[in-house]
Scaffold this motif. Structure first.
Motif, PDB file in Angstrom:
ATOM      1  N   LEU A  78      42.702   8.774  43.075  1.00  0.00           N
ATOM      2  CA  LEU A  78      42.207   9.531  41.143  1.00  0.00           C
ATOM      3  C   LEU A  78      42.027  10.306  40.889  1.00  0.00           C
ATOM      4  O   LEU A  78      42.759  11.467  41.328  1.00  0.00           O
ATOM      5  CB  LEU A  78      40.508   8.923  41.513  1.00  0.00           C
ATOM      6  N   SER A  79      42.725  10.645  38.688  1.00  0.00           N
ATOM      7  CA  SER A  79      43.371  11.699  38.751  1.00  0.00           C
ATOM      8  C   SER A  79      41.724  12.649  39.147  1.00  0.00           C
ATOM      9  O   SER A  79      40.656  12.655  39.079  1.00  0.00           O
ATOM     10  CB  SER A  79      43.588  11.628  36.867  1.00  0.00           C
ATOM     11  N   ASP A  80      42.420  14.002  39.009  1.00  0.00           N
ATOM     12  CA  ASP A  80      41.062  15.151  38.921  1.00  0.00           C
ATOM     13  C   ASP A  80      40.121  15.240  37.835  1.00  0.00           C
ATOM     14  O   ASP A  80      39.044  15.530  38.534  1.00  0.00           O
ATOM     15  CB  ASP A  80      41.787  17.194  38.706  1.00  0.00           C
ATOM     16  N   GLU A  81      40.263  14.448  36.812  1.00  0.00           N
ATOM     17  CA  GLU A  81      39.200  14.291  35.481  1.00  0.00           C
ATOM     18  C   GLU A  81      38.756  12.808  36.394  1.00  0.00           C
ATOM     19  O   GLU A  81      37.411  12.886  36.304  1.00  0.00           O
ATOM     20  CB  GLU A  81      39.715  13.864  34.263  1.00  0.00           C
ATOM     21  N   GLN A  82      39.069  11.572  36.637  1.00  0.00           N
ATOM     22  CA  GLN A  82      38.582  10.962  36.730  1.00  0.00           C
ATOM     23  C   GLN A  82      37.574  10.778  38.535  1.00  0.00           C
ATOM     24  O   GLN A  82      36.328  11.591  38.267  1.00  0.00           O
ATOM     25  CB  GLN A  82      39.606   9.932  37.893  1.00  0.00           C
ATOM     26  N   ARG A  83      37.798  11.690  39.052  1.00  0.00           N
ATOM     27  CA  ARG A  83      37.086  12.594  40.284  1.00  0.00           C
ATOM     28  C   ARG A  83      35.558  13.527  39.223  1.00  0.00           C
ATOM     29  O   ARG A  83      34.905  13.004  40.043  1.00  0.00           O
ATOM     30  CB  ARG A  83      37.471  13.759  40.748  1.00  0.00           C
ATOM     31  N   GLU A  84      36.456  14.475  38.621  1.00  0.00           N
ATOM     32  CA  GLU A  84      35.113  15.167  37.885  1.00  0.00           C
ATOM     33  C   GLU A  84      34.407  14.229  37.501  1.00  0.00           C
ATOM     34  O   GLU A  84      33.113  15.093  37.237  1.00  0.00           O
ATOM     35  CB  GLU A  84      35.937  16.055  36.591  1.00  0.00           C
ATOM     36  N   ARG A  85      34.654  13.673  36.544  1.00  0.00           N
ATOM     37  CA  ARG A  85      33.633  12.257  35.783  1.00  0.00           C
ATOM     38  C   ARG A  85      32.848  11.666  37.070  1.00  0.00           C
ATOM     39  O   ARG A  85      31.503  11.141  36.295  1.00  0.00           O
ATOM     40  CB  ARG A  85      34.557  11.224  35.034  1.00  0.00           C
ATOM     41  N   LEU A  86      33.506  11.017  37.758  1.00  0.00           N
ATOM     42  CA  LEU A  86      33.203  10.303  39.106  1.00  0.00           C
ATOM     43  C   LEU A  86      31.601  10.776  39.689  1.00  0.00           C
ATOM     44  O   LEU A  86      30.560  10.628  40.116  1.00  0.00           O
ATOM     45  CB  LEU A  86      33.520   9.996  40.207  1.00  0.00           C
ATOM     46  N   ALA A  87      31.965  12.164  40.132  1.00  0.00           N
ATOM     47  CA  ALA A  87      31.295  12.931  40.911  1.00  0.00           C
ATOM     48  C   ALA A  87      29.688  13.399  39.189  1.00  0.00           C
ATOM     49  O   ALA A  87      28.503  13.551  39.476  1.00  0.00           O
ATOM     50  CB  ALA A  87      31.885  14.732  40.916  1.00  0.00           C
ATOM     51  N   ALA A  88      30.524  13.647  37.956  1.00  0.00           N
ATOM     52  CA  ALA A  88      29.488  13.924  36.863  1.00  0.00           C
ATOM     53  C   ALA A  88      28.589  12.779  36.952  1.00  0.00           C
ATOM     54  O   ALA A  88      27.027  12.935  36.697  1.00  0.00           O
ATOM     55  CB  ALA A  88      29.688  14.473  35.428  1.00  0.00           C
ATOM     56  N   GLU A  89      28.881  11.694  36.712  1.00  0.00           N
ATOM     57  CA  GLU A  89      27.780  10.059  36.910  1.00  0.00           C
ATOM     58  C   GLU A  89      27.063  10.280  38.310  1.00  0.00           C
ATOM     59  O   GLU A  89      25.848   9.238  37.885  1.00  0.00           O
ATOM     60  CB  GLU A  89      28.923   9.324  37.208  1.00  0.00           C
ATOM     61  N   THR A  90      27.495  10.432  39.367  1.00  0.00           N
ATOM     62  CA  THR A  90      26.952  10.389  40.767  1.00  0.00           C
ATOM     63  C   THR A  90      25.687  11.197  40.424  1.00  0.00           C
ATOM     64  O   THR A  90      24.845  11.041  40.758  1.00  0.00           O
ATOM     65  CB  THR A  90      28.045  10.492  41.659  1.00  0.00           C
ATOM     66  N   ARG A  91      25.998  12.246  40.091  1.00  0.00           N
ATOM     67  CA  ARG A  91      24.819  13.449  39.919  1.00  0.00           C
ATOM     68  C   ARG A  91      23.899  13.113  39.339  1.00  0.00           C
ATOM     69  O   ARG A  91      22.208  13.038  39.517  1.00  0.00           O
ATOM     70  CB  ARG A  91      24.960  15.232  39.375  1.00  0.00           C
ATOM     71  N   GLU A  92      24.177  12.156  37.388  1.00  0.00           N
ATOM     72  CA  GLU A  92      23.300  11.992  36.981  1.00  0.00           C
ATOM     73  C   GLU A  92      22.415  10.968  37.402  1.00  0.00           C
ATOM     74  O   GLU A  92      20.978  10.502  37.123  1.00  0.00           O
ATOM     75  CB  GLU A  92      23.824  11.046  35.461  1.00  0.00           C
ATOM     76  N   ARG A  93      22.881   9.805  38.335  1.00  0.00           N
ATOM     77  CA  ARG A  93      22.025   8.961  39.119  1.00  0.00           C
ATOM     78  C   ARG A  93      21.150   9.567  39.770  1.00  0.00           C
ATOM     79  O   ARG A  93      20.255   8.903  39.851  1.00  0.00           O
ATOM     80  CB  ARG A  93      23.449   7.482  39.287  1.00  0.00           C
ATOM     81  N   MET A  94      21.903  10.201  41.088  1.00  0.00           N
ATOM     82  CA  MET A  94      20.315  10.956  41.575  1.00  0.00           C
ATOM     83  C   MET A  94      19.421  11.646  40.881  1.00  0.00           C
ATOM     84  O   MET A  94      18.364  10.937  40.723  1.00  0.00           O
ATOM     85  CB  MET A  94      21.265  11.368  42.317  1.00  0.00           C
ATOM     86  N   ASP A  95      19.589  12.109  39.693  1.00  0.00           N
ATOM     87  CA  ASP A  95      18.824  12.908  38.741  1.00  0.00           C
ATOM     88  C   ASP A  95      17.723  11.510  38.196  1.00  0.00           C
ATOM     89  O   ASP A  95      16.367  11.951  37.920  1.00  0.00           O
ATOM     90  CB  ASP A  95      19.253  13.768  37.528  1.00  0.00           C
ATOM     91  N   SER A  96      19.052  10.709  37.506  1.00  0.00           N
ATOM     92  CA  SER A  96      17.268   9.044  36.741  1.00  0.00           C
ATOM     93  C   SER A  96      16.709   8.722  38.347  1.00  0.00           C
ATOM     94  O   SER A  96      15.833   8.876  37.751  1.00  0.00           O
ATOM     95  CB  SER A  96      18.744   8.159  36.406  1.00  0.00           C
ATOM     96  N   LEU A  97      17.301   9.282  39.562  1.00  0.00           N
ATOM     97  CA  LEU A  97      16.870   7.787  40.109  1.00  0.00           C
ATOM     98  C   LEU A  97      14.965   9.218  40.194  1.00  0.00           C
ATOM     99  O   LEU A  97      13.905   8.350  40.866  1.00  0.00           O
ATOM    100  CB  LEU A  97      17.601   7.988  41.414  1.00  0.00           C
ATOM    101  N   ALA A  98      15.561  10.121  40.510  1.00  0.00           N
ATOM    102  CA  ALA A  98      14.624  11.150  40.610  1.00  0.00           C
ATOM    103  C   ALA A  98      13.026  10.763  39.970  1.00  0.00           C
ATOM    104  O   ALA A  98      12.372  10.877  40.380  1.00  0.00           O
ATOM    105  CB  ALA A  98      14.686  12.010  41.738  1.00  0.00           C
ATOM    106  N   GLY A  99      14.064  10.903  38.920  1.00  0.00           N
ATOM    107  CA  GLY A  99      13.184  11.077  37.368  1.00  0.00           C
ATOM    108  C   GLY A  99      12.637   9.704  37.495  1.00  0.00           C
ATOM    109  O   GLY A  99      11.245   9.832  37.105  1.00  0.00           O
ATOM    110  N   SER A 100      13.346   8.894  38.053  1.00  0.00           N
ATOM    111  CA  SER A 100      12.102   7.351  37.587  1.00  0.00           C
ATOM    112  C   SER A 100      11.293   7.037  38.251  1.00  0.00           C
ATOM    113  O   SER A 100      10.704   6.225  38.685  1.00  0.00           O
ATOM    114  CB  SER A 100      12.918   6.239  37.598  1.00  0.00           C
ATOM    115  N   MET A 101      11.227   7.430  40.162  1.00  0.00           N
ATOM    116  CA  MET A 101      10.495   7.242  40.992  1.00  0.00           C
ATOM    117  C   MET A 101       9.137   8.723  40.124  1.00  0.00           C
ATOM    118  O   MET A 101       8.568   8.159  40.989  1.00  0.00           O
ATOM    119  CB  MET A 101      10.940   8.384  42.089  1.00  0.00           C
ATOM    120  N   GLY A 102       9.662  10.042  39.810  1.00  0.00           N
ATOM    121  CA  GLY A 102       8.225  10.367  39.290  1.00  0.00           C
ATOM    122  C   GLY A 102       7.435   9.787  38.660  1.00  0.00           C
ATOM    123  O   GLY A 102       6.757   9.978  38.057  1.00  0.00           O
ATOM    124  N   ALA A 103       7.675   8.947  37.145  1.00  0.00           N
ATOM    125  CA  ALA A 103       7.632   7.998  36.921  1.00  0.00           C
ATOM    126  C   ALA A 103       6.853   6.890  36.921  1.00  0.00           C
ATOM    127  O   ALA A 103       5.421   6.745  36.560  1.00  0.00           O
ATOM    128  CB  ALA A 103       8.858   7.485  35.335  1.00  0.00           C
TER     129      ALA A 103
END
Length: 133
Positions: A78-103
């Motif tokens: 992966l390019s640096d940009e692709q790795r950064e995008r993957l990391a950002a998507e993973t952070r968003e996914r985990m935040d979303s999981l935690a948020g959905s569990m709170g809801a």
């Protein structure tokens, strides 16, 4: 009333990390060709074993020996940009999981019976979780 979602010992009370780990272990347990690994992952998911017990096992280490070189090669391609995008998507996914569990917890507290999210393979781009091993 439903019990609050259990967090894994290694997640340090981070619900997003714990939920991601739970979903990842579910996928790995279903896809692993190693019956010992499947059993250990199921034991962790049930709470009979801790994550540390799993990672200390020979079955876990044998699995890593097979799949990590391929996963690292995928990551290195992966390019640096692709790795950064993957990391950002993973952070968003985990935040979303935690948020959905709170809801979900709020809805359960109010007497609703929310649908559980469908199991899904969290690694949509390939790699360990979507491999055929």
């Amino acid at each position: 009333m439903d019990q609050p979602e259990r967090t894994f010992d290694v997640a340090r009370d981070d619900l997003g990390v714990s939920l991601h780990l739970k979903q990842s272990l579910t996928v790995l347990a279903a896809k692993s060709p190693d019956p010992d690994f499947r059993r250990l992952a199921a034991d962790v998911l049930s709470g009979a074993l801790g994550v540390r017990d799993l990672v200390a096992s020979e079955a876990f280490n044998a699995t890593l020996d097979r799949v990590i070189p391929l996963a690292l090669a995928d990551l290195e391609s992966l390019s640096d940009e692709q790795r950064e995008r993957l990391a950002a998507e993973t952070r968003e996914r985990m935040d979303s999981l935690a948020g959905s569990m709170g809801a979900r917890d709020d809805a359960v507290a109010q007497g609703a019976n929310p649908d559980e999210p469908a199991d899904e393979d969290w690694n949509q781009q390939g790699g360990i979780l979507s491999s055929d091993w």
